[in-house]
Design a protein around this motif. Structure first.
Motif, PDB file in Angstrom:
ATOM      1  N   ILE A  52       0.856  -1.184   0.000  1.00 26.49           N
ATOM      2  CA  ILE A  52       0.000   0.000   0.000  1.00 26.49           C
ATOM      3  C   ILE A  52       0.890   1.231   0.000  1.00 26.49           C
ATOM      4  O   ILE A  52       1.840   1.335   0.791  1.00 26.49           O
ATOM      5  N   ASP A  72      -5.880   5.399  -0.964  1.00 28.19           N
ATOM      6  CA  ASP A  72      -6.614   4.630  -1.966  1.00 28.19           C
ATOM      7  C   ASP A  72      -7.917   5.333  -2.325  1.00 28.19           C
ATOM      8  O   ASP A  72      -8.611   5.868  -1.450  1.00 28.19           O
ATOM      9  N   SER A  74     -10.835   4.311  -3.036  1.00 24.55           N
ATOM     10  CA  SER A  74     -12.063   3.798  -2.421  1.00 24.55           C
ATOM     11  C   SER A  74     -12.112   4.079  -0.922  1.00 24.55           C
ATOM     12  O   SER A  74     -13.137   3.871  -0.275  1.00 24.55           O
ATOM     13  N   PHE A  75     -11.008   4.533  -0.383  1.00 29.30           N
ATOM     14  CA  PHE A  75     -10.901   4.822   1.049  1.00 29.30           C
ATOM     15  C   PHE A  75     -10.917   6.329   1.228  1.00 29.30           C
ATOM     16  O   PHE A  75      -9.998   7.035   0.828  1.00 29.30           O
ATOM     17  N   PHE A 106      -8.261   2.315   7.814  1.00 29.04           N
ATOM     18  CA  PHE A 106      -8.122   1.562   6.565  1.00 29.04           C
ATOM     19  C   PHE A 106      -8.388   0.080   6.810  1.00 29.04           C
ATOM     20  O   PHE A 106      -9.010  -0.597   5.994  1.00 29.04           O
ATOM     21  N   HIS A 109     -12.089  -0.299   7.049  1.00 26.23           N
ATOM     22  CA  HIS A 109     -12.649  -0.075   5.710  1.00 26.23           C
ATOM     23  C   HIS A 109     -12.513  -1.326   4.848  1.00 26.23           C
ATOM     24  O   HIS A 109     -13.474  -1.759   4.194  1.00 26.23           O
ATOM     25  N   GLN A 110     -11.332  -1.935   4.845  1.00 31.76           N
ATOM     26  CA  GLN A 110     -11.088  -3.129   4.036  1.00 31.76           C
ATOM     27  C   GLN A 110     -11.934  -4.307   4.521  1.00 31.76           C
ATOM     28  O   GLN A 110     -12.456  -5.079   3.710  1.00 31.76           O
ATOM     29  N   GLN A 111     -12.077  -4.440   5.820  1.00 29.38           N
ATOM     30  CA  GLN A 111     -12.915  -5.514   6.360  1.00 29.38           C
ATOM     31  C   GLN A 111     -14.373  -5.328   5.933  1.00 29.38           C
ATOM     32  O   GLN A 111     -15.056  -6.296   5.581  1.00 29.38           O
ATOM     33  N   LEU A 113     -15.483  -4.023   3.260  1.00 29.24           N
ATOM     34  CA  LEU A 113     -15.670  -4.316   1.839  1.00 29.24           C
ATOM     35  C   LEU A 113     -16.128  -5.756   1.618  1.00 29.24           C
ATOM     36  O   LEU A 113     -16.670  -6.092   0.564  1.00 29.24           O
ATOM     37  N   GLU A 136      -6.227  -8.599   8.380  1.00 29.40           N
ATOM     38  CA  GLU A 136      -6.173  -7.705   7.228  1.00 29.40           C
ATOM     39  C   GLU A 136      -6.851  -8.342   6.022  1.00 29.40           C
ATOM     40  O   GLU A 136      -6.775  -9.556   5.820  1.00 29.40           O
ATOM     41  N   SER A 138      -7.494  -7.662   1.717  1.00 32.74           N
ATOM     42  CA  SER A 138      -7.254  -6.868   0.509  1.00 32.74           C
ATOM     43  C   SER A 138      -7.855  -7.572  -0.704  1.00 32.74           C
ATOM     44  O   SER A 138      -8.114  -8.777  -0.673  1.00 32.74           O
ATOM     45  N   ASP A 147     -13.158 -10.956  -8.307  1.00 33.07           N
ATOM     46  CA  ASP A 147     -12.425 -10.608  -7.094  1.00 33.07           C
ATOM     47  C   ASP A 147     -11.576 -11.778  -6.605  1.00 33.07           C
ATOM     48  O   ASP A 147     -12.008 -12.931  -6.626  1.00 33.07           O
TER      49      ASP A 147
END
Length: 274
Positions: A52, A72, A74-75, A106, A109-111, A113, A136, A138, A147
């Motif tokens: 990142i 990022d 989207s973040f 972050f 946020h990723q979780q 998604l 984490e 990604s 995906d």
């Protein structure tokens, strides 16, 4: 750049983030002037086995103010709501605190998604709900545009049975479970282990653990199996080290001659050499 900014950067170099306890990398070769108005540099860190990269931008005419952070797309965190922003000072470790605070946001946020994959998200809740387990997540795309989800879950194992030079401090993960979910509906799961070099060396390599197949498992049950496998392996190796040391001590105590050791550290390690 003024001296204060370089002090902020030096503080930032001490920051360790994420499951793999990686240091933040400061890309000083990218320091540049943008339209003669801003000072810019990049920072990077590992996140769920992805690199990142964020950009830090100081206004050269207002170096006393907090910098902008380009993250990022989207973040989109509310920078002005961060405690580190509200209490910004150019004379302390405010940049360190800001990046750490952004990293925590972050992570969440990723979780979040993952909510579009209800089954996996539900399984991950067992870990997300535990504030001590900051797993984490990604995403990347495969060749078909589907995906691919990568999940990294920290593993903490009691390593006190191992020699001092191998032991892991209580607040450091001895490794992590890496899971790659792919194909339609994330039905294909590829697990692997990532261990600290000292632990991996003590176990003669990750491949010797022969981790089980993920087929038919749930995330929680598989993690528990891996945890149990690592715990028993570390205990077995630790007992071998202990017996070897006892043997060497017994041999030396029964030897009537004198024993001189030029390098005490090398001697200690010889007691545990595989």
């Amino acid at each position: 750049m003024t001296l204060n900014i370089f002090n902020q950067i030096n503080q930032l170099k001490k920051l360790v983030l994420g499951v793999q306890n990686d240091s933040v990398q400061i890309l000083m070769d990218r320091v540049m002037q943008v339209e003669n108005d801003e000072n810019v540099f990049d920072i990077s860190f590992s996140f769920a086995s992805s690199a990142i990269c964020w950009q830090v931008i100081y206004n050269k005419d207002h170096l006393d103010l907090a910098p902008d952070i380009i993250v990022d797309e989207s973040f989109d965190p509310e920078i002005k709501e961060l405690n580190s922003f509200k209490n910004w000072s150019n004379h302390d470790d405010s940049l360190y605190k800001m990046i750490k605070e952004l990293h925590n946001l972050f992570l969440i946020h990723q979780q979040n998604l993952l909510t579009k994959y209800e089954s996996l998200y539900s399984e991950l809740q067992e870990f997300i709900s535990n504030s001590k387990v900051a797993c984490e997540v990604s995403f990347i795309k495969d060749e078909s545009g589907n995906d691919v989800v990568m999940v990294l879950i920290p593993i903490k194992i009691d390593s006190t049975i191992l020699p001092e030079y191998i032991r892991v401090e209580n607040n450091i993960n001895c490794g992590c479970l890496f899971l790659e979910y792919s194909s339609e509906n994330l039905s294909a799961v590829k697990p692997s282990l990532k261990l600290l070099k000292s632990i991996e060396s003590a176990l003669s390599g990750v491949e010797n653990l022969r981790i089980p197949s993920y087929a038919g498992a749930t995330l929680l049950s598989y993690f528990e199996n891996i945890n149990e496998l690592l715990t028993s392996s570390i205990k077995f190796v630790g007992l071998r080290f202990k017996k070897r040391k006892e043997l060497i001590v017994e041999m030396l105590s029964n030897w009537s001659g004198k024993c001189m050791v030029d390098n005490i550290e090398a001697f200690k390690r010889s007691c545990f050499k595989k």
